[in-house]
Design an enzyme around this catalytic site. Structure first.
Site, PDB file in Angstrom:
ATOM      1  N   ARG A 159       9.107  -0.174   4.026  1.00 40.17           N
ATOM      2  CA  ARG A 159      10.466   0.092   3.613  1.00 40.17           C
ATOM      3  C   ARG A 159      10.201   1.142   2.526  1.00 40.17           C
ATOM      4  O   ARG A 159      11.237   2.203   2.412  1.00 40.17           O
ATOM      5  CB  ARG A 159      11.049  -1.224   2.747  1.00 40.17           C
ATOM      6  N   THR A 160       9.747   1.001   1.526  1.00 34.60           N
ATOM      7  CA  THR A 160       9.588   1.513   0.188  1.00 34.60           C
ATOM      8  C   THR A 160       9.413   3.427   0.512  1.00 34.60           C
ATOM      9  O   THR A 160      10.063   4.073   0.269  1.00 34.60           O
ATOM     10  CB  THR A 160       8.596   1.168  -0.828  1.00 34.60           C
ATOM     11  N   LYS A 172     -14.006   9.807   0.451  1.00 30.41           N
ATOM     12  CA  LYS A 172     -15.249  10.622   0.355  1.00 30.41           C
ATOM     13  C   LYS A 172     -15.736  10.531  -1.056  1.00 30.41           C
ATOM     14  O   LYS A 172     -16.721  11.262  -1.727  1.00 30.41           O
ATOM     15  CB  LYS A 172     -15.092  11.935   0.806  1.00 30.41           C
ATOM     16  N   ARG A 230       2.474   4.488  -5.181  1.00 28.03           N
ATOM     17  CA  ARG A 230       2.189   3.028  -4.908  1.00 28.03           C
ATOM     18  C   ARG A 230       0.671   2.844  -5.147  1.00 28.03           C
ATOM     19  O   ARG A 230       0.139   3.414  -4.471  1.00 28.03           O
ATOM     20  CB  ARG A 230       2.881   2.707  -3.732  1.00 28.03           C
ATOM     21  N   HIS A 243       8.058  -2.347 -10.106  1.00 28.97           N
ATOM     22  CA  HIS A 243       8.680  -1.820  -8.785  1.00 28.97           C
ATOM     23  C   HIS A 243      10.165  -1.503  -9.124  1.00 28.97           C
ATOM     24  O   HIS A 243      11.137  -2.128  -8.687  1.00 28.97           O
ATOM     25  CB  HIS A 243       8.541  -2.781  -7.842  1.00 28.97           C
TER      26      HIS A 243
END
Ligand code: NCD
Length: 323
Positions: free
Chosen positions: A67-68, A95, A117, A145
């Protein structure tokens, strides 16, 4: 409509949105008012604006999201911005490139706002210190959040017309929930009474310092609450067993038809998602008339449009001051 013409109702003055902890009630109202503006002015989000035309928004997601991430991308595009999506597993991070080097590389491409995030609390703060771009925290580990907190609050506000004086219960895994923390800071600043409820092992012992009450028995508090926000048990963040079994958790803390019948008639049921049907709530509740779960998803778009706009305005002001 130009970025400078967007109606801002009160103070903001933040270059980044890292959490709700340090925002004042007036600043929170500024975001909520602007979300309401977008909610009505865009006809439920269907109309495209060009407020952020020429700006680039990068999504840096180092942790899974449905969703976010989609909501931020859509919000940026609805406002006319260009978006760049970045996923940790397909990048040079695998890497051995460091987090900051990756971010600086992306910034060198001319990015204005970064949505981040990360599983580590404080990761977006580190970015904010090292980048010129504005940073929006889309969830940092168990910490905060902020846009989820804001969209939960906006959803309640839309239903009830106020936040002050309401009693909101946050039920579930308070210990590992960044959604809980952002909800607590925002709701308390706006004058709500907040009760956190869950198994004792999932409630930090010092949580009352944030201004909340603690309850271990959902049935005892249910008759007093206007809204329950059902937080997912964050199994992926837990080390060890915090309760005996999922069925026992569901029995004691899950929202089901029986509990709905014993609660207030107009109880609001929120859940940030993803939901585990049969754990935090039964399908009867998730799909029933009290549930605002899909309204939350819709409202998230307006909240993110508002946050992107406020940070973009701040960035524009700074760029003009430097000229
Ligand atoms: C939440 C999250 O990722 O913190 N989900 C979301 O953003 N809608 C809550 C969760 O994962 O339980």
């Amino acid at each position: 409509m130009l970025l400078s013409e967007i109606p801002v109702s009160g103070p903001w003055g933040e270059r980044h949105l890292l959490g709700l902890e340090h925002l004042s009630a007036d600043q929170l109202h500024t975001v909520l008012d602007l979300a309401r503006h977008y909610d009505t002015a865009t006809n439920g989000g269907s109309q495209r604006l060009d407020v952020l035309k020429g700006l680039v928004v990068a999504n840096l997601f180092f942790e899974n999201s449905t969703r976010t991430r989609t909501s931020f991308s859509l919000a940026a595009r609805r406002l006319g911005a260009d978006t760049v999506d970045f996923t940790a597993s397909t990048s040079s991070l695998s890497k051995g490139e460091t987090f900051i080097d990756t971010a600086q590389t992306i910034e060198a491409m001319g990015i204005d706002l970064v949505v981040c995030r990360h599983r580590s609390p404080g990761a977006p703060h580190l970015l904010a210190r090292n980048l010129k771009a504005g940073v929006l925290n889309a969830g940092d580990g168990t910490h905060e959040h902020p846009t989820q907190g804001l969209l939960d609050i906006y959803t309640i506000l839309k239903e009830r017309g106020r936040i002050a004086g309401l009693t909101v219960a946050l039920v579930g895994d308070i210990r590992h929930s960044r959604v809980a923390r952002s909800n607590i800071h925002g709701l308390i600043a706006l004058g709500a009474r907040v009760i956190v409820c869950g198994p004792a092992t999932l409630i930090p012992s010092d949580i009352t310092r944030l201004g909340v009450e603690v309850a271990f028995n959902l049935d005892e508090i249910l008759p007093e609450v206007d809204c329950v926000n059902l937080l997912r048990v964050q199994f992926e963040r837990q080390r060890g067993a915090f309760f005996p079994s999922i069925s026992e958790y569901a029995h004691l803390f899950g929202m089901n038809g029986d509990r709905i019948r014993r609660a207030r008639e107009n109880l609001l049921v929120l859940a940030p998602g993803p939901i585990n049907r049969g754990v935090e709530l039964t399908p009867e509740v998730a799909d029933g008339p009290h549930s605002l779960i899909l309204n939350q998803v819709t409202n998230g778009l307006f909240i993110r449009m508002a946050c992107l706009t406020l940070l973009a305005q701040e960035r524009r002001k700074e760029q003009e001051a430097r000229r």
